[in-house]
Design a protein around this motif. Structure first.
Motif, PDB file in Angstrom:
ATOM      1  N   LEU A 199       0.832  -1.197   0.000  1.00  0.00           N
ATOM      2  CA  LEU A 199       0.000   0.000   0.000  1.00  0.00           C
ATOM      3  C   LEU A 199       0.870   1.252   0.000  1.00  0.00           C
ATOM      4  CD1 LEU A 199      -2.459  -1.085   2.855  1.00  0.00           C
ATOM      5  CD2 LEU A 199      -2.940  -1.129   0.386  1.00  0.00           C
ATOM      6  N   ALA A 203      -2.529   5.182   2.258  1.00  0.00           N
ATOM      7  CA  ALA A 203      -3.535   4.120   2.330  1.00  0.00           C
ATOM      8  C   ALA A 203      -3.341   3.265   3.581  1.00  0.00           C
ATOM      9  CB  ALA A 203      -3.465   3.249   1.080  1.00  0.00           C
ATOM     10  N   GLU A 206      -4.696   5.075   6.514  1.00  0.00           N
ATOM     11  CA  GLU A 206      -6.155   5.093   6.527  1.00  0.00           C
ATOM     12  C   GLU A 206      -6.747   3.763   6.991  1.00  0.00           C
ATOM     13  OE1 GLU A 206      -7.023   6.100   2.533  1.00  0.00           O
ATOM     14  OE2 GLU A 206      -6.825   8.280   2.840  1.00  0.00           O
TER      15      GLU A 206
END
Length: 462
Positions: A199, A203, A206
């Motif tokens: 990722l 990301a 998150e």
């Protein structure tokens, strides 16, 4: 008096003060104040008053003034975390640290973590300093490089085999930059996690969060190393489960990779060459289990270990727990050769690296960071734990005095207080009394802890 003092195990001045104290009219109140501080070694003295009134009628519900106390002073605990300064307050600090770390492992809703936290991947990592030269040690069943099998408490453990060849300058500069090494480690750890999860960093952030609680410890050689609980959470913290890809293996691999990437450059100065500081190769990462199965260490063991070292500092290496301004003081204080050389290196390097404040932190062998830190969402805070304890005691006092709860919606009380600092410490007799009270409290705690399993078993049988 001298013979009596010798029999009592006291010097004449202390015995004389104990007798003076015991015969004073305010002895019972002094003893009560010292007991309320837990036997604090260096209490803070306050002078002042507090008045509680009914805000509607103005009636005085309760008043207190130190004018009625022995010497016109109130003693409160110093709150020092160092066991070498105040064993009583250090015990409280260690207990708070234990509950803070434990809450992030087993879960405690009252301390900001749910019980489901046990299902999150978490490890106990130890990051150490590199070698600055060979030292006397106990390598398993083998003898030390010097050919001797040292005892567990041998004074030479951790001292250089060749003091003249030991890199004292690099050792204190490494200690001095240890907090920066940790900061870079936390940055790289998040990057390595994102890389292994396939990722972007945004990301990964998150979808997950990395929480930690750590404590610094001095090795016998005088080098700082860090013990850290590192835990995977969901993006919203401990209440949120981590994503499926946030596994224990991924966390472990990321820690190793992040530690290997860290590098802090120290520029050349005077006769000192430019250096690049790294973590040592002895990185240890162990999974934490709820109960332990032979391969995992338990939550209880981790919390106890971290709490134990939260109250210790460089004095465990033979140095002192206060600032040293010059080399002459090392002789007067009787500092052993190895820590003395580390302190001398700090004093010598101060002029070359004035922004690093090595002279100010020479007694800490160069280290200038916080001994215990945690990420924002790991669990509760030490301040919150102290406030909870203070609120509990205040509630007890209000109940004893028959005062209403000021937080009640119908409460109409107003408390006005004025306090001022009036000194600190004990007289020789008070110090002796405080030490005995602290030992009695400690003995009672240990006895209660030993008897608790028997009491619980008896309750189950009933």
């Amino acid at each position: 008096m001298t013979d009596t003092a010798t029999m009592a195990g006291l010097d004449p001045a202390t015995l004389a003060d104990v007798l003076r104290l015991a015969g004073s009219p305010g002895f019972d109140r002094i003893q009560d104040q010292i007991r309320r501080t837990g036997g604090c070694s260096d209490p803070i003295h306050l002078q002042g008053t507090t008045v509680t009134r009914d805000a509607t009628t103005g009636q005085v519900l309760h008043s207190y003034s130190t004018d009625t106390q022995p010497g016109g002073r109130l003693r409160v605990a110093c709150g020092n975390r160092r066991a070498s300064r105040c064993p009583a307050c250090a015990w409280t600090y260690a207990g708070d640290t234990y509950h803070l770390i434990r809450a992030g492992l087993v879960g405690d809703p009252a301390k900001g973590t749910p019980h489901t936290i046990r299902d999150h991947p978490r490890v106990f990592a130890t990051l150490t300093a590199p070698s600055f030269g060979p030292v006397h040690n106990r390598p398993g069943n083998r003898p030390c490089r010097c050919g001797t099998r040292h005892g567990e408490d041998a004074p030479e453990l951790g001292t250089p085999l060749d003091p003249d060849g030991y890199d004292y300058a690099c050792a204190v500069l490494w200690n001095n930059h240890a907090s920066e090494l940790w900061r870079y480690f936390t940055i790289y750890l998040r990057r390595e996690i994102a890389k292994r999860a396939g990722l972007t960093q945004k990301a990964a952030k998150e979808q997950s969060r990395v929480s930690f609680g750590k404590v610094a410890e001095y090795q016998k050689r005088g080098a700082v190393h860090f013990h850290a609980v590192i835990r995977f959470d969901g993006p919203d913290g401990p209440d949120d489960p981590p994503p499926a890809w946030a596994t224990l293996d991924l966390l472990t691999d990321s820690i190793h990779a992040a530690a290997a990437r860290v590098a802090v450059d120290v520029p050349a100065a005077g006769d000192q060459p430019a250096r690049t500081l790294h973590w040592g190769t002895q990185l240890d990462v162990q999974p934490i289990g709820a109960f332990g199965n032979g391969e995992e260490i338990t939550e209880q063991a981790v919390a106890s270990y971290v709490a134990k070292y939260a109250t210790k500092a460089a004095e465990t290496t033979g140095t002192v727990d206060r600032r040293i301004g010059n080399k002459e003081a090392l002789v007067l204080l009787g500092v052993p050769d190895h820590p003395a050389r580390l302190i001398e290196a700090c004093l010598d390097l101060h002029a070359l690296y004035p922004d690093r404040k090595l002279r100010d932190w020479a007694h800490m062998l160069g280290f200038r960071g916080h001994f215990s830190t945690k990420s924002r969402r790991y669990s509760t805070t030490l301040g919150a734990l102290r406030q909870t304890r203070a609120d509990y005691r205040a509630a007890q006092q209000r109940e004893a005095l028959g005062l209403p709860d000021p937080d009640h919606e119908e409460a109409t009380t107003l408390t006005l207080a004025h306090w001022s600092y009036a000194g600190h410490g004990h007289s020789p007799g008070e110090s002796w009394l405080a030490a005995n009270i602290r030992r009695d409290i400690q003995h009672n705690r240990e006895t209660a802890r030993e008897e608790l399993p028997t009491l619980l078993a008896d309750e189950r049988d009933c």
